[in-house]
Design a protein around this motif. Structure first.
Motif, PDB file in Angstrom:
ATOM      1  N   GLY A  61     -25.639 -10.877   1.981  1.00 35.07           N
ATOM      2  CA  GLY A  61     -24.732 -10.413   3.036  1.00 35.07           C
ATOM      3  C   GLY A  61     -24.713  -8.903   3.167  1.00 35.07           C
ATOM      4  O   GLY A  61     -24.338  -8.370   4.211  1.00 35.07           O
ATOM      5  N   ALA A  62     -25.113  -8.218   2.112  1.00 36.68           N
ATOM      6  CA  ALA A  62     -25.082  -6.756   2.140  1.00 36.68           C
ATOM      7  C   ALA A  62     -26.407  -6.164   2.607  1.00 36.68           C
ATOM      8  O   ALA A  62     -26.603  -4.947   2.534  1.00 36.68           O
ATOM      9  N   ARG A  99     -18.973  -6.501  19.247  1.00 35.60           N
ATOM     10  CA  ARG A  99     -18.032  -7.628  19.054  1.00 35.60           C
ATOM     11  C   ARG A  99     -16.657  -7.355  19.654  1.00 35.60           C
ATOM     12  O   ARG A  99     -15.828  -8.249  19.721  1.00 35.60           O
ATOM     13  N   CYS A 119     -20.513 -12.983   9.563  1.00 35.24           N
ATOM     14  CA  CYS A 119     -20.598 -14.187   8.735  1.00 35.24           C
ATOM     15  C   CYS A 119     -19.218 -14.640   8.247  1.00 35.24           C
ATOM     16  O   CYS A 119     -18.803 -15.791   8.464  1.00 35.24           O
ATOM     17  N   HIS A 124     -14.447  -7.547   9.646  1.00 36.73           N
ATOM     18  CA  HIS A 124     -14.306  -8.959  10.009  1.00 36.73           C
ATOM     19  C   HIS A 124     -12.838  -9.379  10.092  1.00 36.73           C
ATOM     20  O   HIS A 124     -12.525 -10.374  10.740  1.00 36.73           O
ATOM     21  N   ASN A 144     -25.519  -1.923  11.427  1.00 34.62           N
ATOM     22  CA  ASN A 144     -24.463  -1.522  12.360  1.00 34.62           C
ATOM     23  C   ASN A 144     -24.697  -0.098  12.846  1.00 34.62           C
ATOM     24  O   ASN A 144     -25.142   0.770  12.095  1.00 34.62           O
ATOM     25  N   TYR A 179     -14.209  -5.391  -2.403  1.00 34.90           N
ATOM     26  CA  TYR A 179     -14.450  -4.219  -1.548  1.00 34.90           C
ATOM     27  C   TYR A 179     -13.671  -4.373  -0.251  1.00 34.90           C
ATOM     28  O   TYR A 179     -13.264  -5.490   0.089  1.00 34.90           O
ATOM     29  N   HIS A 212     -11.207  -4.580   6.625  1.00 32.96           N
ATOM     30  CA  HIS A 212     -12.628  -4.921   6.817  1.00 32.96           C
ATOM     31  C   HIS A 212     -12.868  -5.249   8.298  1.00 32.96           C
ATOM     32  O   HIS A 212     -12.005  -5.821   8.959  1.00 32.96           O
ATOM     33  N   LEU A 250     -27.012  -8.900  16.511  1.00 33.54           N
ATOM     34  CA  LEU A 250     -26.446  -9.475  15.277  1.00 33.54           C
ATOM     35  C   LEU A 250     -25.447  -8.540  14.599  1.00 33.54           C
ATOM     36  O   LEU A 250     -24.709  -8.957  13.712  1.00 33.54           O
ATOM     37  N   LYS A 290     -23.474  -3.327  -3.663  1.00 30.42           N
ATOM     38  CA  LYS A 290     -23.205  -4.710  -3.246  1.00 30.42           C
ATOM     39  C   LYS A 290     -24.453  -5.583  -3.177  1.00 30.42           C
ATOM     40  O   LYS A 290     -24.333  -6.794  -2.987  1.00 30.42           O
TER      41      LYS A 290
END
Ligand SMILES: NC(=O)C1=CN([C@@H]2O[C@H](COP(=O)(O)OP(=O)(O)OC[C@H]3O[C@@H](n4cnc5c(N)ncnc54)[C@H](OP(=O)(O)O)[C@@H]3O)[C@@H](O)[C@H]2O)C=CC1
Ligand SMILES: CC(=O)N[C@@H](CCC(=O)OP(=O)(O)O)C(=O)O
Length: 317
Positions: free
Chosen positions: A166-167, A108, A136, A194, A81, A187, A192, A103, A174
């Motif tokens: 995922g981390a 977003r 995800c 998402h 990111n 966490y 978050h 990705l 993580k």
């Protein structure tokens, strides 16, 4: 005569998602790898790192301002990111307009980019060449909530557990197998990214509590939904079956799915549909592989849409 394959470049190809994309591209009849970038693997053969790739390509490490001259038709940004903008700006500055699929979370929330969760957004695609690939967990949450979003009495509450791929690969607690052993690591329990992403794209507030677990890949999201009026379990199940009837990458089932069954698979599974006695509360469980339907496979659906081939080309169904 068959059209020549489109050239695709993957920026950040050493990572978990980049490697999955290389595998998908290797099996794609309408795409060929133009370049795959990694600073760490610069100069090394791709086939030494991704067993499904057969060819002579090597990783390279172009500066972001040199990406446009590499002349790919499709560019996937698989960077951490915050790193996408300099690449996007380089294409703008060079007057190049390839299909760009990001990705990361960077676009977003940008209305100029198409947010590509195909099962929920493909009818909003207007030929955009800038595509933001969903997160995800955000994919699992939205698929679990969308069919019921007009019937909610309160914000859905989602409990998420991800495998540690995922981390990413940058070392942190993580993705540290020692710290994860025999552990479940909570966490970002409020706010978050998402949570914001799913709320924004569903148009209803969502509450999300993520955790990371010792398994490598695959995630579970268990969502509690309060409904504004009582429902029968069969009606809720039928609603989901109908909503995703034409979507081979979203499988609705009776039983709650298990994450151990989804690793390496390209689809999401949704099941459980446990109802409270008064019919006003339902608990739904979704699983998907964070690296596939949560990232690379979804990117491939979006790329296929953008290059005008069947959405499922090269995706094992
Ligand atoms: N992992 C997952 O489950 C999911 C990830 N995503 C998103 O996809 C993107 C990629 O994730 P993932 O593959 O897991 O990440 P990784 O950490 O595994 O890989 C990141 C890639 O970016 C490169 N990179 C790292 N730092 C920099 C930098 N400062 N400048 C340029 N390149 C850099 C790395 O290669 P090198 O250092 O060799 O250059 C590597 O190729 C992220 O934005 C992530 O949030 C989205 C959905 C799911
Ligand atoms: C276990 C773990 O750390 N997961 C990541 C989500 C991976 C993902 O989808 O990433 P982006 O939204 O950053 O693209 C996280 O919670 O940040």
């Amino acid at each position: 005569m068959a059209a020549s394959p489109k050239r695709i470049g993957i920026v950040g190809a050493r990572g978990h998602t980049g490697a999955e994309l290389i595998r998908l591209v290797a099996a794609h009849p309408s795409l060929e790898l133009a370049y795959v970038s990694s600073r760490e693997l610069d100069g090394q053969r791709v086939d030494a790192h991704v067993s499904d790739y057969q060819g002579d390509l090597r990783y390279s490490s172009p500066a972001h301002e040199d990406l446009p001259a590499l002349d790919a038709d499709v560019v996937v940004l698989a960077l951490p990111n915050g790193k996408a903008a300099v690449c996007v700006q380089a294409f703008d500055a060079a007057g190049r307009d390839p299909v760009i699929v990001d990705l990361s979370a960077d676009y977003r929330f940008d209305n100029n980019w198409y947010y590509g969760l195909p099962e929920l957004t493909r009818n909003k695609w207007r030929g955009e060449k800038r595509i933001s690939n969903p997160g995800c967990y955000a994919t699992a949450m939205q698929l679990s909530i969308a069919p019921l979003k007009e019937m909610l009495a309160a914000p859905p509450v989602c409990f998420g557990v991800s495998g540690y791929s995922g981390a990413g690969t940058t070392p942190s607690d993580k993705n540290n197998p020692d710290k994860l052993r025999d552990n479940l690591m909570p966490y970002a329990l409020t706010g978050h990214m998402h949570e914001k992403e799913a709320s924004r794209h569903l148009g209803v507030p969502v509450e999300f509590m993520p955790h990371v677990a010792p398994h490598f890949r695959g995630l579970t999201v268990t969502t509690n939904l309060y409904l504004s009026r009582p429902h029968q379990r069969n009606d809720v199940l039928a609603l989901f079956q109908q909503a995703y009837a034409k979507d081979p990458l979203v499988r609705v089932q009776d039983e709650a799915p298990w994450v151990s069954q989804i690793a390496g698979k390209h689809h999401a599974e949704i099941g459980g549909f446990a109802m409270s006695a008064d019919g006003k509360r339902v608990v739904i469980v979704a699983t998907l592989d964070n690296l596939l339907k949560g990232a690379a496979t979804q990117a491939m659906q979006n790329i296929n849409q953008a290059i005008g081939v069947d959405e499922y080309t090269a995706i094992p169904l």
